[in-house]
Design an enzyme around this catalytic site. Structure first.
Site, PDB file in Angstrom:
ATOM      1  N   CYS A 162      18.592   6.824 -83.394  1.00 56.00           N
ATOM      2  CA  CYS A 162      17.550   7.808 -83.684  1.00 56.00           C
ATOM      3  C   CYS A 162      17.046   7.520 -85.086  1.00 56.00           C
ATOM      4  O   CYS A 162      17.674   7.918 -86.077  1.00 56.00           O
ATOM      5  CB  CYS A 162      18.088   9.237 -83.580  1.00 56.00           C
ATOM      6  SG  CYS A 162      16.862  10.499 -84.029  1.00 56.00           S
ATOM      7  N   ASN A 180      21.602  14.275 -77.956  1.00 62.04           N
ATOM      8  CA  ASN A 180      20.335  14.855 -77.521  1.00 62.04           C
ATOM      9  C   ASN A 180      20.547  16.326 -77.180  1.00 62.04           C
ATOM     10  O   ASN A 180      21.673  16.777 -76.984  1.00 62.04           O
ATOM     11  CB  ASN A 180      19.804  14.100 -76.300  1.00 62.04           C
ATOM     12  CG  ASN A 180      19.524  12.647 -76.594  1.00 62.04           C
ATOM     13  OD1 ASN A 180      18.894  12.325 -77.596  1.00 62.04           O
ATOM     14  ND2 ASN A 180      20.002  11.765 -75.731  1.00 62.04           N
ATOM     15  N   SER A 194      12.689   5.352 -82.667  1.00 66.16           N
ATOM     16  CA  SER A 194      13.016   4.127 -81.934  1.00 66.16           C
ATOM     17  C   SER A 194      11.892   3.749 -80.971  1.00 66.16           C
ATOM     18  O   SER A 194      11.659   2.565 -80.711  1.00 66.16           O
ATOM     19  CB  SER A 194      14.350   4.279 -81.193  1.00 66.16           C
ATOM     20  OG  SER A 194      14.314   5.345 -80.264  1.00 66.16           O
ATOM     21  N   GLU A 235      11.176  11.662 -74.529  1.00 64.05           N
ATOM     22  CA  GLU A 235      12.423  11.120 -75.046  1.00 64.05           C
ATOM     23  C   GLU A 235      13.581  11.396 -74.100  1.00 64.05           C
ATOM     24  O   GLU A 235      13.784  12.528 -73.660  1.00 64.05           O
ATOM     25  CB  GLU A 235      12.712  11.729 -76.425  1.00 64.05           C
ATOM     26  CG  GLU A 235      13.747  10.979 -77.208  1.00 64.05           C
ATOM     27  CD  GLU A 235      13.742  11.354 -78.677  1.00 64.05           C
ATOM     28  OE1 GLU A 235      14.514  10.732 -79.417  1.00 64.05           O
ATOM     29  OE2 GLU A 235      12.980  12.253 -79.083  1.00 64.05           O
ATOM     30  N   CYS A 295       9.335   9.989 -82.119  1.00 60.11           N
ATOM     31  CA  CYS A 295      10.547   9.257 -81.738  1.00 60.11           C
ATOM     32  C   CYS A 295      10.504   7.925 -82.482  1.00 60.11           C
ATOM     33  O   CYS A 295       9.655   7.073 -82.190  1.00 60.11           O
ATOM     34  CB  CYS A 295      10.600   9.034 -80.232  1.00 60.11           C
ATOM     35  SG  CYS A 295      12.031   8.062 -79.691  1.00 60.11           S
ATOM     36  N   ASN A 309      13.625   6.039 -72.463  1.00 58.18           N
ATOM     37  CA  ASN A 309      12.557   6.720 -73.181  1.00 58.18           C
ATOM     38  C   ASN A 309      11.235   6.184 -72.642  1.00 58.18           C
ATOM     39  O   ASN A 309      11.076   4.963 -72.497  1.00 58.18           O
ATOM     40  CB  ASN A 309      12.651   6.433 -74.677  1.00 58.18           C
ATOM     41  CG  ASN A 309      13.919   6.985 -75.296  1.00 58.18           C
ATOM     42  OD1 ASN A 309      13.939   8.093 -75.810  1.00 58.18           O
ATOM     43  ND2 ASN A 309      14.990   6.208 -75.265  1.00 58.18           N
ATOM     44  N   ASN A 369      14.345   8.551 -86.822  1.00 60.99           N
ATOM     45  CA  ASN A 369      13.960   9.702 -87.631  1.00 60.99           C
ATOM     46  C   ASN A 369      15.189  10.464 -88.108  1.00 60.99           C
ATOM     47  O   ASN A 369      15.254  10.934 -89.246  1.00 60.99           O
ATOM     48  CB  ASN A 369      13.039  10.630 -86.832  1.00 60.99           C
ATOM     49  CG  ASN A 369      11.670  10.030 -86.613  1.00 60.99           C
ATOM     50  OD1 ASN A 369      11.078   9.455 -87.518  1.00 60.99           O
ATOM     51  ND2 ASN A 369      11.158  10.150 -85.395  1.00 60.99           N
TER      52      ASN A 369
END
Length: 293
Positions: A81, A72, A230, A219, A228, A201, A83
């Protein structure tokens, strides 16, 4: 000097989720982990600002294309993650000519593939619902709604979230309008709430229909984000557990749309687009003096 000095990178995004990918598979036989200070420096305005940095390491498990560590922008590590995984899959698919790929992360083995429509799908694995798997600091037998609220006891602003682990801990608050709340204010308070020993999150979710949910997410380790993956998976699974939606549906996020399917075999599939922004190399001067956390 660190791992990232003079390291080439690719900047991409998955429906607005800002992703930086670095490929460390072809240098040292065992590249070291990226330090938290390095990750923060790389995310600075002088570097390549990102929500998540995806670092590809040589495979640890036979049959996989890479081991991936996810950072992060505050320097902390994430377990998943979605994406970012689609962005990584796009890069590796283009370089290798393969349309199906397998990666290992701290959250486990993930399979990715490119569809005929050009979109990438990630098998995010199985959701976890037990209180000690999310994890929570105290036992809740039913994690479809736990006792947690923000605001006055008799008139809370947000309350009774569903909680689930989709590689990361997630809390989903069901609301009528995701834009009616100051998520930038409530997000940090809830991310660091004592009930979440590993932080969480925080997502606001509005169920539009049995096939459509709208969400916004604060996030963990990154703050407000346009997308996000997930969290989209967590919201879809949590809504289906409550019998409020079907198991395949569209999730609308500030940056775009994802299709989420919670299959009968308990695996969660996430499908969506990726976009290339630019390629570059990290300036060593970025890492001469690491920024404070």
């Amino acid at each position: 000097m660190g791992v990232l000095a003079n390291q080439a990178f690719v900047k991409m995004n998955g429906i607005g989720n800002e992703i930086v990918v670095v490929d460390l598979r072809h240098g040292a036989s065992k590249p070291p982990a990226i330090g938290a200070d390095e990750a923060r420096a790389a995310a600075s305005p002088q570097g390549a600002p990102y929500d998540q940095l995806m670092a590809l390491y040589p495979p640890r498990t036979p049959g996989t294309d890479a081991f991936i560590r996810i950072y992060n922008n505050d320097g902390s590590e994430a377990g998943a993650c979605g994406n970012g995984m689609r962005c990584v899959a796009s890069i590796v698919a283009d370089a290798s000519g393969k349309s199906a790929l397998t990666f290992e992360t701290k959250a486990g083995i993930l399979n990715c593939w490119k569809g005929d429509d050009g979109l990438f799908t990630v098998d995010m694995g199985r959701p976890r619902f037990a209180w000690n798997e999310i994890p929570l600091a105290e036992e809740f037998r039913d994690t479809r709604a736990i006792e947690l609220q923000i605001g006055p006891i008799d008139k809370p602003v947000l309350h009774s979230p569903s909680v689930v682990n989709m590689g990361n801990p997630h809390a989903i608050f069901w609301v009528d309008d995701v834009n009616a709340y100051d998520l930038a204010r409530f997000g940090p308070l809830l991310e660091y709430h004592p009930i979440f020993p590993d932080r969480a999150n925080i997502t606001l979710a509005h169920i539009v229909s049995r096939e459509h949910i709208v969400i916004r997410t604060w996030e963990r380790g990154a703050g407000l984000t346009k997308a996000c993956g997930s969290a989209a998976c967590a919201a879809a699974v949590a809504a289906a557990r409550l019998k409020r939606t079907e198991r395949k549906l569209k999730i609308t996020l500030p940056g775009g749309e994802l299709t989420i399917e919670w299959r009968d075999d308990d695996h969660v599939l996430m499908t969506g687009p990726v976009a290339f922004e630019f390629a570059g190399t990290f300036d060593p001067k970025l890492f001469d003096k690491a920024p404070a956390p």
